[in-house]
Design a protein around this motif. Structure first.
Motif, PDB file in Angstrom:
ATOM      1  N   SER A 119       0.822  -1.216   0.000  1.00  0.00           N
ATOM      2  CA  SER A 119       0.000   0.000   0.000  1.00  0.00           C
ATOM      3  C   SER A 119       0.851   1.258   0.000  1.00  0.00           C
ATOM      4  CB  SER A 119      -0.925  -0.012   1.216  1.00  0.00           C
ATOM      5  OG  SER A 119      -0.160  -0.071   2.419  1.00  0.00           O
ATOM      6  N   GLY A 120       1.864   1.297   0.842  1.00  0.00           N
ATOM      7  CA  GLY A 120       2.733   2.465   0.895  1.00  0.00           C
ATOM      8  C   GLY A 120       3.546   2.634  -0.373  1.00  0.00           C
TER       9      GLY A 120
ATOM     10  N   LEU B 235      18.326  12.553   4.146  1.00  0.00           N
ATOM     11  CA  LEU B 235      17.764  12.472   5.495  1.00  0.00           C
ATOM     12  C   LEU B 235      18.112  13.704   6.328  1.00  0.00           C
ATOM     13  CD1 LEU B 235      18.492   8.702   6.255  1.00  0.00           C
ATOM     14  CD2 LEU B 235      16.338   9.738   5.518  1.00  0.00           C
ATOM     15  N   GLY B 236      19.285  14.297   6.058  1.00  0.00           N
ATOM     16  CA  GLY B 236      19.686  15.481   6.825  1.00  0.00           C
ATOM     17  C   GLY B 236      19.078  16.775   6.335  1.00  0.00           C
TER      18      GLY B 236
ATOM     19  N   PRO C 105       3.305  10.136   8.754  1.00  0.00           N
ATOM     20  CA  PRO C 105       4.680  10.269   9.266  1.00  0.00           C
ATOM     21  C   PRO C 105       5.708  10.089   8.142  1.00  0.00           C
ATOM     22  CG  PRO C 105       3.364   8.852  10.685  1.00  0.00           C
ATOM     23  CD  PRO C 105       2.540   9.110   9.469  1.00  0.00           C
ATOM     24  N   THR C 106       6.778  10.877   8.230  1.00  0.00           N
ATOM     25  CA  THR C 106       7.824  10.826   7.187  1.00  0.00           C
ATOM     26  C   THR C 106       8.876   9.777   7.502  1.00  0.00           C
ATOM     27  OG1 THR C 106       7.478  13.173   6.776  1.00  0.00           O
ATOM     28  CG2 THR C 106       9.504  12.210   5.926  1.00  0.00           C
ATOM     29  N   VAL C 107       9.296   9.703   8.759  1.00  0.00           N
ATOM     30  CA  VAL C 107      10.355   8.759   9.143  1.00  0.00           C
ATOM     31  C   VAL C 107       9.722   7.402   9.404  1.00  0.00           C
ATOM     32  CG1 VAL C 107      12.250   8.304  10.738  1.00  0.00           C
ATOM     33  CG2 VAL C 107      11.663  10.669  10.124  1.00  0.00           C
ATOM     34  N   THR C 108       9.581   6.612   8.353  1.00  0.00           N
ATOM     35  CA  THR C 108       9.080   5.244   8.442  1.00  0.00           C
ATOM     36  C   THR C 108      10.105   4.308   7.816  1.00  0.00           C
ATOM     37  OG1 THR C 108       7.914   5.413   6.328  1.00  0.00           O
ATOM     38  CG2 THR C 108       6.701   6.066   8.308  1.00  0.00           C
ATOM     39  N   TRP C 109       9.971   3.021   8.117  1.00  0.00           N
ATOM     40  CA  TRP C 109      10.901   2.054   7.536  1.00  0.00           C
ATOM     41  C   TRP C 109      10.792   2.032   6.019  1.00  0.00           C
ATOM     42  CZ3 TRP C 109      14.945   0.514   9.867  1.00  0.00           C
ATOM     43  CH2 TRP C 109      14.957   0.323  11.250  1.00  0.00           C
ATOM     44  N   LEU C 110       9.597   2.240   5.493  1.00  0.00           N
ATOM     45  CA  LEU C 110       9.419   2.255   4.046  1.00  0.00           C
ATOM     46  C   LEU C 110      10.206   3.400   3.413  1.00  0.00           C
ATOM     47  CD1 LEU C 110       8.059   1.408   1.387  1.00  0.00           C
ATOM     48  CD2 LEU C 110       6.119   2.865   2.027  1.00  0.00           C
TER      49      LEU C 110
ATOM     50  N   VAL D  15      10.623  14.305  -0.476  1.00  0.00           N
ATOM     51  CA  VAL D  15      10.957  12.875  -0.428  1.00  0.00           C
ATOM     52  C   VAL D  15      10.137  12.100  -1.443  1.00  0.00           C
ATOM     53  CG1 VAL D  15      10.856  10.816   1.017  1.00  0.00           C
ATOM     54  CG2 VAL D  15      11.759  12.952   1.953  1.00  0.00           C
ATOM     55  N   ARG D  16       8.817  12.367  -1.510  1.00  0.00           N
ATOM     56  CA  ARG D  16       7.967  11.609  -2.428  1.00  0.00           C
ATOM     57  C   ARG D  16       8.360  11.852  -3.889  1.00  0.00           C
ATOM     58  NH1 ARG D  16       1.527  12.325  -3.363  1.00  0.00           N
ATOM     59  NH2 ARG D  16       2.211  14.442  -3.797  1.00  0.00           N
ATOM     60  N   THR D  17       8.618  13.110  -4.261  1.00  0.00           N
ATOM     61  CA  THR D  17       8.918  13.422  -5.656  1.00  0.00           C
ATOM     62  C   THR D  17      10.254  12.841  -6.077  1.00  0.00           C
ATOM     63  OG1 THR D  17       7.684  15.482  -5.392  1.00  0.00           O
ATOM     64  CG2 THR D  17       9.082  15.278  -7.335  1.00  0.00           C
ATOM     65  N   ILE D  18      11.260  12.959  -5.230  1.00  0.00           N
ATOM     66  CA  ILE D  18      12.580  12.488  -5.617  1.00  0.00           C
ATOM     67  C   ILE D  18      12.622  10.956  -5.671  1.00  0.00           C
ATOM     68  CG2 ILE D  18      13.769  12.263  -3.375  1.00  0.00           C
ATOM     69  CD1 ILE D  18      16.059  13.891  -4.667  1.00  0.00           C
TER      70      ILE D  18
END
Length: 402
Positions: free
Chosen positions: A204-205, A290-291, A229-234, A317-320
């Motif tokens: 799903s993600g 991430l930084g 949330p942005t910081v996920t394992w995915l 993050v999503r676009t890149i």
């Protein structure tokens, strides 16, 4: 009178002992004298894999060791040339690469391609047979030394190792095989395996990020992503895979990145260590992605737009990650066509990297503009500081260096 004779005898004896002492120390001083008068290297009859670089401190040519010395822009080699005997050399060159004979410019590559030149014909009129110094130089990047081939030696190889035909075909064996192709292929397979594993574990993600219809639409799924949330394992795993893909592209095609002075001083990795360089660039890219959140938080505090930081970073993050799917396709193009159409592969790679960087900035600007108008000079200055200026720096370092 007796005292005068004794004084003369003592003076002569003292000088005799001084001469004896100097003769005894002469063998010990000979190696020191030889150290300051090094003999020139013996000229070679043909091209070899041994190259020389200029030592600025001692002002002389020394043997270039790839795993020891930093990559240079100019490499030298002594050759024995005779004007009446052809000496053909084949090599792959970027546009602007130059050849010098005895510090005299004799050839300049007009475009990125493979060339075959006769060095004997490039000697000035009246040159005598003997040693001549060949210099290979490029103003912006390190020349591809492994592609230099002595055509005469290639013709003498067995038929199983050298093709029969015209001289350009005989001059291409080294240029048609890159020593790191197996490494690039293995990493490319690893990237495909990681994408497949992540897709199976986070269906799903994964589909929410890599959905073309929702990238430029105003659907509810887009809003859901920007509040999750942005910081996920995915996201962390996808950032690492994207960083590996981008690092593979930089090492394979954009090799000029390794000549950045700051990067070379902080991380001095040998040019021949492909795996180490790929892993190093992967760490740098993932650390940058991430930084960037910390950088956005700082700039958001300075410009007092902290409410936009999280939305901006999630959209970034999503676009890149979405546009990063094109990077493995460029690597496939590189492995298939780089030796026959290197300039075309470079243009495609530059286009994809430019689309990746510019498209991300445009998408982020569009998302921010929906929440606060960019016609506000204060908000526009914030966008320039966080997105536009880093974009210009990255384009200069990666794209506009050739």
């Amino acid at each position: 009178m007796g005292e005068l004779v004794l004084s003369k005898v003592g003076h002569v004896g003292w000088r005799l002992w001084l001469h004896v002492l100097l003769l005894a120390l002469l063998p010990l001083a000979a190696p020191l004298a030889a150290e300051y008068r090094p003999l020139p290297p013996a000229p070679r009859s043909g091209l070899s894999s041994d190259w020389l670089i200029h030592d600025e401190v001692r002002n002389r040519l020394i043997l270039y060791l790839p795993d020891y010395h930093a990559p240079a822009h100019a490499y030298y080699q002594w050759l024995t040339l005779r004007p009446a005997h052809p000496f053909e050399v084949s090599f792959a060159a970027r546009a602007g690469q130059c050849l010098f004979l005895d510090n005299r410019l004799v050839f300049t590559a007009a475009a990125t391609s493979s060339y075959t030149v006769d060095l004997a014909k490039l000697l000035p009129t009246g040159s005598v047979p003997g040693p001549h110094l060949l210099c290979v130089w490029h103003p912006q990047a390190s020349p591809n030394l492994s592609s230099f081939t002595d055509v005469q030696r290639a013709r003498q190889l067995p038929s199983s190792k050298a093709s029969v035909g015209s001289s350009p075909a005989l001059a291409q064996p080294l240029a048609r095989s890159h020593p790191g192709e197996n490494v690039f292929l293995l990493f490319l397979l690893l990237i495909g395996l990681l994408y497949g594993t992540i897709r199976a574990a986070y269906q799903s993600g994964f589909s929410r990020i890599y959905q073309f219809e929702g990238l430029w639409s105003k659907s509810s799924s887009e809003q859901d992503f920007l509040v999750k949330p942005t910081v996920t394992w995915l996201n962390i795993l996808l950032v690492l895979v994207f960083s590996l893909s981008f690092a593979l592209l930089l090492v394979a095609i954009h090799t000029n990145v390794q000549h950045i002075v700051i990067l070379r001083r902080l991380f001095d990795v040998p040019e021949s260590a492909l795996v180490s360089r790929i892993l190093l660039y992967t760490g740098i890219i993932s650390g940058f992605l991430l930084g960037k959140y910390l950088f956005l938080e700082l700039m958001g505090y300075i410009f007092d737009v902290g409410e936009l930081v999280m939305v901006q970073y999630r959209e970034f993050v999503r676009t890149i990650l979405f546009l990063g799917l094109c990077l493995p396709l460029v690597m496939l193009l590189y492995l298939g066509l780089n030796q026959t159409l290197p300039e075309a592969v470079l243009w495609v790679s530059n286009g994809v990297v430019s689309l990746l960087l510019v498209g991300t900035v445009v998408r982020v600007a569009r998302t921010i503009h929906r929440r606060a108008s960019l016609l506000n000079l204060h908000l526009f200055s914030y966008l320039c500081a966080t997105e536009v200026i880093p974009l210009v720096i990255l384009l200069k370092l990666i794209v506009f260096t050739y």
